[in-house]
Design an enzyme around this catalytic site. Structure first.
Site, PDB file in Angstrom:
ATOM      1  N   PHE A 127      56.182  20.252  39.180  1.00  0.00           N
ATOM      2  CA  PHE A 127      56.841  19.953  40.560  1.00  0.00           C
ATOM      3  C   PHE A 127      58.314  19.732  40.162  1.00  0.00           C
ATOM      4  CE2 PHE A 127      58.404  17.394  44.305  1.00  0.00           C
ATOM      5  CZ  PHE A 127      57.914  18.040  45.312  1.00  0.00           C
ATOM      6  N   ASP A 196      50.414  12.870  37.387  1.00  0.00           N
ATOM      7  CA  ASP A 196      51.065  12.867  38.782  1.00  0.00           C
ATOM      8  C   ASP A 196      49.761  13.407  39.734  1.00  0.00           C
ATOM      9  OD1 ASP A 196      52.214  13.385  41.277  1.00  0.00           O
ATOM     10  OD2 ASP A 196      53.954  13.739  40.514  1.00  0.00           O
ATOM     11  N   TYR A 221      52.261  10.098  51.526  1.00  0.00           N
ATOM     12  CA  TYR A 221      52.581  10.778  52.599  1.00  0.00           C
ATOM     13  C   TYR A 221      51.681  12.284  52.803  1.00  0.00           C
ATOM     14  CZ  TYR A 221      56.273  12.833  50.082  1.00  0.00           C
ATOM     15  OH  TYR A 221      57.144  13.325  48.832  1.00  0.00           O
ATOM     16  N   LYS A 222      50.816  12.459  51.631  1.00  0.00           N
ATOM     17  CA  LYS A 222      50.228  13.764  51.809  1.00  0.00           C
ATOM     18  C   LYS A 222      48.831  13.464  52.215  1.00  0.00           C
ATOM     19  CE  LYS A 222      53.291  16.006  48.320  1.00  0.00           C
ATOM     20  NZ  LYS A 222      53.543  15.787  46.891  1.00  0.00           N
TER      21      LYS A 222
HETATM   22  C1  LIG Z   1      54.988  15.795  46.778  1.00  0.00           C
HETATM   23  C2  LIG Z   1      55.372  15.538  45.300  1.00  0.00           C
HETATM   24  C3  LIG Z   1      56.222  14.632  44.585  1.00  0.00           C
HETATM   25  C4  LIG Z   1      57.071  13.864  45.742  1.00  0.00           C
HETATM   26  O1  LIG Z   1      57.829  13.072  45.016  1.00  0.00           O
HETATM   27  P1  LIG Z   1      58.934  12.130  46.336  1.00  0.00           P
HETATM   28  O2  LIG Z   1      59.596  11.260  45.171  1.00  0.00           O
HETATM   29  O3  LIG Z   1      58.016  11.549  46.943  1.00  0.00           O
HETATM   30  O4  LIG Z   1      60.101  13.104  46.892  1.00  0.00           O
HETATM   31  C5  LIG Z   1      56.469  14.556  43.540  1.00  0.00           C
HETATM   32  N1  LIG Z   1      55.553  15.022  42.584  1.00  0.00           N
HETATM   33  C6  LIG Z   1      54.679  16.094  43.070  1.00  0.00           C
HETATM   34  C7  LIG Z   1      53.690  16.805  42.131  1.00  0.00           C
HETATM   35  C8  LIG Z   1      54.511  16.253  44.466  1.00  0.00           C
HETATM   36  O5  LIG Z   1      53.537  17.064  44.691  1.00  0.00           O
END
Ligand SMILES: *Cc1c(COP(=O)(O)O)cnc(C)c1O
Length: 409
Positions: A127, A196, A221-222
């Site tokens: 990501f 993560d 939020y997921k």
């Molecule tokens: C959704 C997601 C994020 C989100 O990071 P934010 O700081 O909340 O924007 C980070 N890492 C992964 C792997 C994700 O899927």
């Protein structure tokens, strides 16, 4: 054939032990929501709780609510509720900041705990924010980024690697890493591990302590349904608490914030990961989502998630729909999503959204469909596949209105 599919969906829905939970969510009429992996749906209990926090706790209680309504302990309390979802102890998890910021704190903390090692090892295509957060520390001269493909990851763990940092369920393909195996491989080479869990928490069973993991972060939020921009969480194994030094030494992470001392003294436990004042409204919404998801139970959610996506693939096969699947075909090896590659994935996604089937598009050519098991039905799978077939069969996606890009995909 189609009749048959509807009949099977009816049977599966009737036998689904989680079917009653759908009505605990506020879902718009006529929408099939296949994007709960990006922004979880709204629990019906959230607006009421928000009103209470705003009108009673804030409006009436004012500053007294930091003590009287437990605002000060909220980050720890909610962390403690996330803990059983990821195989952690309640004192090892805290709800705070964004996933990105938590990554920064924990990468820096890992670097601080290692002597003579600067390499942060990850995979290309992780990501973006995860890779960018390493880049930021690299620019400060603190870290050195190394990327290695999945197949060569274990070989790339050498004596220079301070931290192996990976995403358990890949955001684009849903591919899973063997968390236990990679953690062991890193430890054998003297490296630490940061997982993560953004696409895992609340839908995949994870056991951080059984794997002896060092650090983890994840998203609120997921699948946890905490609301847009909900606070994230951070995990640090208890054995590291005493030696931990994270760089964002704000006053909420102090051992005695209200002593107003000139000198920083980190809180002894997981609270040392806090930086500034906790976002009470965001945490309140997050807690409602976690209570609901934890109440259903991750094992049951995972089982249903597998059944939903397997059924989706079955329906596609029966309809003769051929799209290139980039997720592992075995549901035991993927997160709660199916991703398909198509040159016109963006336009197809837009055409589906116009029909009320909300999935998302991931650059450059991935149509990503998420299966949040708490509120999806098997009949939704039949219906969504039906729409997909029509969009592809008719060439509907070619319309110009589906070929324009918005800022957020
Ligand atoms: C959704 C997601 C994020 C989100 O990071 P934010 O700081 O909340 O924007 C980070 N890492 C992964 C792997 C994700 O899927």
């Amino acid at each position: 054939m189609t009749e048959n599919r509807w009949e099977r969906a009816r049977e599966l829905d009737a036998a689904d032990p989680l079917s009653g939970f759908r009505e605990r969510f506020s879902l718009p009429e006529g929408i099939i929501y296949l994007d709960g992996n990006s922004l979880g749906a709204l629990p019906k209990a959230t607006p009421e709780r928000m009103l209470q926090v705003i009108e009673e706790e804030w409006g009436e209680g004012l500053i007294r609510s930091w003590n009287d309504s437990g605002w000060f302990e909220m980050a720890s309390r909610i962390g403690g509720k996330i803990a059983p979802l990821i195989g952690a102890s309640p004192n090892e998890v805290i709800a705070c900041d964004s996933t990105s910021v938590n990554l920064f704190k924990l990468i820096a903390a890992a670097l601080d705990m290692q002597t003579g090692r600067k390499v942060i090892l990850s995979e290309p295509g992780n990501f973006p924010t995860d890779l960018y957060m390493i880049a930021g520390l690299e620019k400060q001269g603190l870290a050195e980024r190394r990327l290695a493909d999945r197949a060569s990851l274990t070989d790339a763990i050498d004596g220079d690697v301070a931290l192996l940092m990976l995403t358990h369920a890949h955001y684009k393909t849903g591919e899973l890493f063997d968390l236990e195996l990679l953690t062991r491989a890193a430890h054998e080479a003297g490296a630490m591990v940061l997982w993560d869990l953004s696409h895992s928490t609340g839908v995949l069973p994870v056991d951080l302590n059984a794997a002896n993991a060092d650090f983890a972060v994840g998203c609120g939020y997921k699948y946890l349904c905490g609301g847009p921009g909900a606070p994230a969480f951070a995990f640090v194994a208890e054995r590291h608490h005493a030696d931990l030094a994270q760089p964002l030494t704000g006053w909420f992470g102090h051992s005695a914030p209200f002593a107003f001392s000139d000198d920083y003294d980190a809180a002894p436990g997981i609270e040392q990961l806090l930086c500034g004042t906790s976002p009470v409204l965001g945490l309140a919404a997050l807690e409602v989502g976690i209570d609901l998801i934890a109440g259903i139970g991750v094992e049951r959610l995972h089982q249903k998630s597998r059944a939903l996506s397997d059924f989706f693939l079955e329906c596609m096969e029966e309809s003769g729909l051929e799209l290139e699947l980039v997720s592992p075909p075995n549901s035991g090896q993927r997160g709660s999503q199916l991703s398909f590659r198509h040159e016109h994935a963006h336009a197809i996604c837009q055409a589906l959204i116009a029909r009320g089937v909300i999935g998302d598009f991931r650059d450059p050519d991935i149509l990503r469909l998420g299966f949040a098991p708490a509120y999806l039905r098997f009949r939704d799978m039949v219906e969504a596949v039906g729409h997909l077939g029509e969009v592809l069969g008719s060439g509907e996606w070619r319309k110009s209105e589906f070929n324009r890009r918005a800022v957020v995909t």
